[in-house]
Design a protein around this motif. Sequence first.
Motif, PDB file in Angstrom:
ATOM      1  N   ARG A 103     -39.706  61.071  10.413  1.00 59.13           N
ATOM      2  CA  ARG A 103     -39.132  60.097   9.462  1.00 59.13           C
ATOM      3  C   ARG A 103     -39.413  58.662   9.909  1.00 59.13           C
ATOM      4  O   ARG A 103     -39.525  57.769   9.061  1.00 59.13           O
ATOM      5  CB  ARG A 103     -37.636  60.327   9.315  1.00 59.13           C
ATOM      6  CG  ARG A 103     -37.282  61.626   8.588  1.00 59.13           C
ATOM      7  CD  ARG A 103     -35.769  61.766   8.435  1.00 59.13           C
ATOM      8  NE  ARG A 103     -35.420  62.938   7.655  1.00 59.13           N
ATOM      9  CZ  ARG A 103     -35.310  64.166   8.152  1.00 59.13           C
ATOM     10  NH1 ARG A 103     -35.554  64.370   9.466  1.00 59.13           N
ATOM     11  NH2 ARG A 103     -34.999  65.173   7.375  1.00 59.13           N
TER      12      ARG A 103
ATOM     13  N   SER B  58     -39.976  47.329   8.089  1.00 62.41           N
ATOM     14  CA  SER B  58     -38.965  47.087   7.050  1.00 62.41           C
ATOM     15  C   SER B  58     -39.256  45.814   6.273  1.00 62.41           C
ATOM     16  O   SER B  58     -38.981  45.734   5.057  1.00 62.41           O
ATOM     17  CB  SER B  58     -37.573  46.990   7.691  1.00 62.41           C
ATOM     18  OG  SER B  58     -37.260  48.191   8.367  1.00 62.41           O
ATOM     19  N   SER B  59     -39.806  44.794   6.955  1.00 64.40           N
ATOM     20  CA  SER B  59     -40.092  43.530   6.272  1.00 64.40           C
ATOM     21  C   SER B  59     -41.188  43.684   5.225  1.00 64.40           C
ATOM     22  O   SER B  59     -41.335  42.822   4.353  1.00 64.40           O
ATOM     23  CB  SER B  59     -40.499  42.458   7.294  1.00 64.40           C
ATOM     24  OG  SER B  59     -41.748  42.793   7.892  1.00 64.40           O
ATOM     25  N   ARG B  60     -41.924  44.785   5.286  1.00 65.96           N
ATOM     26  CA  ARG B  60     -43.013  45.017   4.346  1.00 65.96           C
ATOM     27  C   ARG B  60     -42.698  46.159   3.380  1.00 65.96           C
ATOM     28  O   ARG B  60     -43.594  46.778   2.819  1.00 65.96           O
ATOM     29  CB  ARG B  60     -44.311  45.295   5.104  1.00 65.96           C
ATOM     30  CG  ARG B  60     -44.784  44.055   5.858  1.00 65.96           C
ATOM     31  CD  ARG B  60     -46.047  44.271   6.630  1.00 65.96           C
ATOM     32  NE  ARG B  60     -46.542  42.986   7.116  1.00 65.96           N
ATOM     33  CZ  ARG B  60     -47.408  42.198   6.499  1.00 65.96           C
ATOM     34  NH1 ARG B  60     -47.923  42.577   5.331  1.00 65.96           N
ATOM     35  NH2 ARG B  60     -47.770  41.043   7.012  1.00 65.96           N
ATOM     36  N   GLY B  61     -41.400  46.441   3.229  1.00 70.38           N
ATOM     37  CA  GLY B  61     -40.982  47.361   2.182  1.00 70.38           C
ATOM     38  C   GLY B  61     -40.806  48.798   2.613  1.00 70.38           C
ATOM     39  O   GLY B  61     -40.514  49.656   1.760  1.00 70.38           O
ATOM     40  N   TRP B  62     -40.932  49.093   3.871  1.00 68.87           N
ATOM     41  CA  TRP B  62     -40.761  50.488   4.304  1.00 68.87           C
ATOM     42  C   TRP B  62     -39.297  50.859   4.312  1.00 68.87           C
ATOM     43  O   TRP B  62     -38.423  50.059   4.679  1.00 68.87           O
ATOM     44  CB  TRP B  62     -41.354  50.683   5.694  1.00 68.87           C
ATOM     45  CG  TRP B  62     -41.074  52.042   6.290  1.00 68.87           C
ATOM     46  CD1 TRP B  62     -41.716  53.191   6.025  1.00 68.87           C
ATOM     47  CD2 TRP B  62     -40.037  52.352   7.238  1.00 68.87           C
ATOM     48  NE1 TRP B  62     -41.184  54.230   6.747  1.00 68.87           N
ATOM     49  CE2 TRP B  62     -40.135  53.740   7.510  1.00 68.87           C
ATOM     50  CE3 TRP B  62     -39.045  51.612   7.860  1.00 68.87           C
ATOM     51  CZ2 TRP B  62     -39.277  54.380   8.396  1.00 68.87           C
ATOM     52  CZ3 TRP B  62     -38.197  52.247   8.747  1.00 68.87           C
ATOM     53  CH2 TRP B  62     -38.317  53.626   9.015  1.00 68.87           C
ATOM     54  N   THR B  63     -38.983  52.072   3.898  1.00 68.77           N
ATOM     55  CA  THR B  63     -37.626  52.615   3.959  1.00 68.77           C
ATOM     56  C   THR B  63     -37.655  53.896   4.787  1.00 68.77           C
ATOM     57  O   THR B  63     -38.685  54.548   4.947  1.00 68.77           O
ATOM     58  CB  THR B  63     -37.084  52.918   2.558  1.00 68.77           C
ATOM     59  OG1 THR B  63     -37.971  53.828   1.897  1.00 68.77           O
ATOM     60  CG2 THR B  63     -36.945  51.637   1.752  1.00 68.77           C
ATOM     61  N   TRP B  64     -36.488  54.226   5.306  1.00 61.82           N
ATOM     62  CA  TRP B  64     -36.365  55.379   6.201  1.00 61.82           C
ATOM     63  C   TRP B  64     -36.885  56.660   5.532  1.00 61.82           C
ATOM     64  O   TRP B  64     -36.484  57.013   4.421  1.00 61.82           O
ATOM     65  CB  TRP B  64     -34.924  55.564   6.609  1.00 61.82           C
ATOM     66  CG  TRP B  64     -34.715  56.726   7.559  1.00 61.82           C
ATOM     67  CD1 TRP B  64     -34.276  57.972   7.227  1.00 61.82           C
ATOM     68  CD2 TRP B  64     -34.959  56.746   8.964  1.00 61.82           C
ATOM     69  NE1 TRP B  64     -34.227  58.772   8.326  1.00 61.82           N
ATOM     70  CE2 TRP B  64     -34.633  58.044   9.423  1.00 61.82           C
ATOM     71  CE3 TRP B  64     -35.418  55.802   9.864  1.00 61.82           C
ATOM     72  CZ2 TRP B  64     -34.750  58.406  10.759  1.00 61.82           C
ATOM     73  CZ3 TRP B  64     -35.516  56.162  11.187  1.00 61.82           C
ATOM     74  CH2 TRP B  64     -35.195  57.456  11.630  1.00 61.82           C
TER      75      TRP B  64
ATOM     76  N   SER C 177     -39.850  57.307   4.402  1.00 62.33           N
ATOM     77  CA  SER C 177     -41.024  57.166   3.540  1.00 62.33           C
ATOM     78  C   SER C 177     -42.284  56.976   4.386  1.00 62.33           C
ATOM     79  O   SER C 177     -42.213  56.698   5.573  1.00 62.33           O
ATOM     80  CB  SER C 177     -40.851  55.958   2.602  1.00 62.33           C
ATOM     81  OG  SER C 177     -40.746  54.751   3.361  1.00 62.33           O
TER      82      SER C 177
ATOM     83  N   PRO D 159     -45.381  54.692   5.092  1.00 60.55           N
ATOM     84  CA  PRO D 159     -45.836  53.325   4.812  1.00 60.55           C
ATOM     85  C   PRO D 159     -47.329  53.300   4.519  1.00 60.55           C
ATOM     86  O   PRO D 159     -48.073  54.203   4.940  1.00 60.55           O
ATOM     87  CB  PRO D 159     -45.510  52.591   6.109  1.00 60.55           C
ATOM     88  CG  PRO D 159     -45.599  53.646   7.174  1.00 60.55           C
ATOM     89  CD  PRO D 159     -45.115  54.907   6.526  1.00 60.55           C
TER      90      PRO D 159
ATOM     91  N   THR E 126     -49.869  48.407   6.408  1.00 56.24           N
ATOM     92  CA  THR E 126     -48.548  48.047   6.954  1.00 56.24           C
ATOM     93  C   THR E 126     -48.314  48.719   8.297  1.00 56.24           C
ATOM     94  O   THR E 126     -47.826  48.103   9.254  1.00 56.24           O
ATOM     95  CB  THR E 126     -47.450  48.456   5.967  1.00 56.24           C
ATOM     96  OG1 THR E 126     -47.626  47.750   4.747  1.00 56.24           O
ATOM     97  CG2 THR E 126     -46.074  48.161   6.527  1.00 56.24           C
TER      98      THR E 126
END
Length: 491
Positions: free
Chosen positions: A287, A361-367, A369, A371, A375
Amino acid sequence: MEGAVHAWSLRVGGNLKPDEPIQLRLAYTADRMLSLVVLAERFIFLGAPEAILSRCLGSVPHEVVNDLAERGRRVLAVAEGRWHPGEPASNAETALTLLALIGFEDPPRPDVAEALAACQRADIKVAMITGDHPGTAAAVAREVGLLAEHGIVLDASRLPTDDEELAACLDREDGAAIARVTPSQKLRIARVLRGRGHVVAVTGDGVNDAPALREADVGVAMGLSGSDVTKAAADLILLDDHFATIVDAVELGRATFANVRRFLTYHLTDNVAELAPFAVWALTGGRLPLAIGVLQVLALDIGTDMLPALALGGEPPNLRIMSGRVRQRSLIDGGLLRRALLVLGVSEAVCALTTFVPVLSSRGWTWGSTPPASTLAIASGSAFAAIALGQMANAFACRSETQPVWRQRAGTNRLLIAAVAAELVLLGVFLGFTPLARLLGGSWPSTLGWALAFCAVPIVIIVDASYKALRRSRSRELALAPVRVTSGGRR
């Protein structure tokens, strides 16, 4: 010594080619303490004053012998005996005529006093074991600073018969000198000191020293003046015959031991930081993406870490290396492992992961997912930079086990400064040269990535300094803690 006697004989007009042929020559032995030459009806004796004067007729000048010995001279007596055919040969040794007392000036080398002072600072106890007169031994020992105010000088004939008493006599803070020692007594002295728990080093140059050199933990033979038997019995051969060289070797040995520990601490720290991303990736079931790849680990180990590690191995001895006794320990002990794995290693690992996750996280990644590749490459390059920068700080932290980075003398190891500078250049190449960065699996970090990565430098330094301060505090508490003794004598 024989050369000095020869030169002196020429100076006083002695006849070096006697009319009578030499019929017998008996070499010096430690038991008799004299040598003998037989010329027709004349017996010529040369040896220790106490061995010669006791065989002489009439009054003997003991006060002259004592005066020469107290001035640091090595004293020999020369006497003559007469023998007539039909008499027992032993008669020639009981009614001697004293011919001369010879005092040899054999001053210690200029660097001996300084070397002995260094031994005292390093808590290395030195005892003089010699075949010379007790007065000579005392004078020389005091001249070089081996004997303090309450140091003792013993004649070997008066040594304690009990091994514990003998060890206590030698194991003194004020020094000890033992005179007129026989080979068997030298061997016994080395044996009892080893039995007392000391690491014993014995130096010598004559055949009589060979048994003691063999018994000692470290036997050191003189390379210039030593006999072949002595060299064969020794563990080390001192090529220049200087006692100060032994002290230099001790300093180098202590420094080498410390440098190996620095090297190991540095590399073990890096291993924790490199393994942590794989452990977190595995524990989260993927994850959390993998922060660095295998090729990046190889780049860290071979590319960026090698030069600082080698520079730490060449750290020059510090001013405290010869202050006090070195605590006996193994190269890898609990203290080294705790510091490398649980303090410095964990600090670098936390810095790497807390750089990797915010950049993702600053580039849109969520737990959980996946990337985008671009990124992930930026975040991976940021984690790579955090580990490399943390290792740069770690290199300076590993220079000392007790002092924080800001209290160290930076200019004493210029190799390390050059190695860290080269590591910084390599970091730029690994991340900035696009084909190489793509091969390794990372790319140039973002502004946030660089900011977080550079935070690894002060974090590692501060954590290391805090740990060292905590250890110093605990050491002081243990030193000041009262000792409670029960009736059984246990603490």
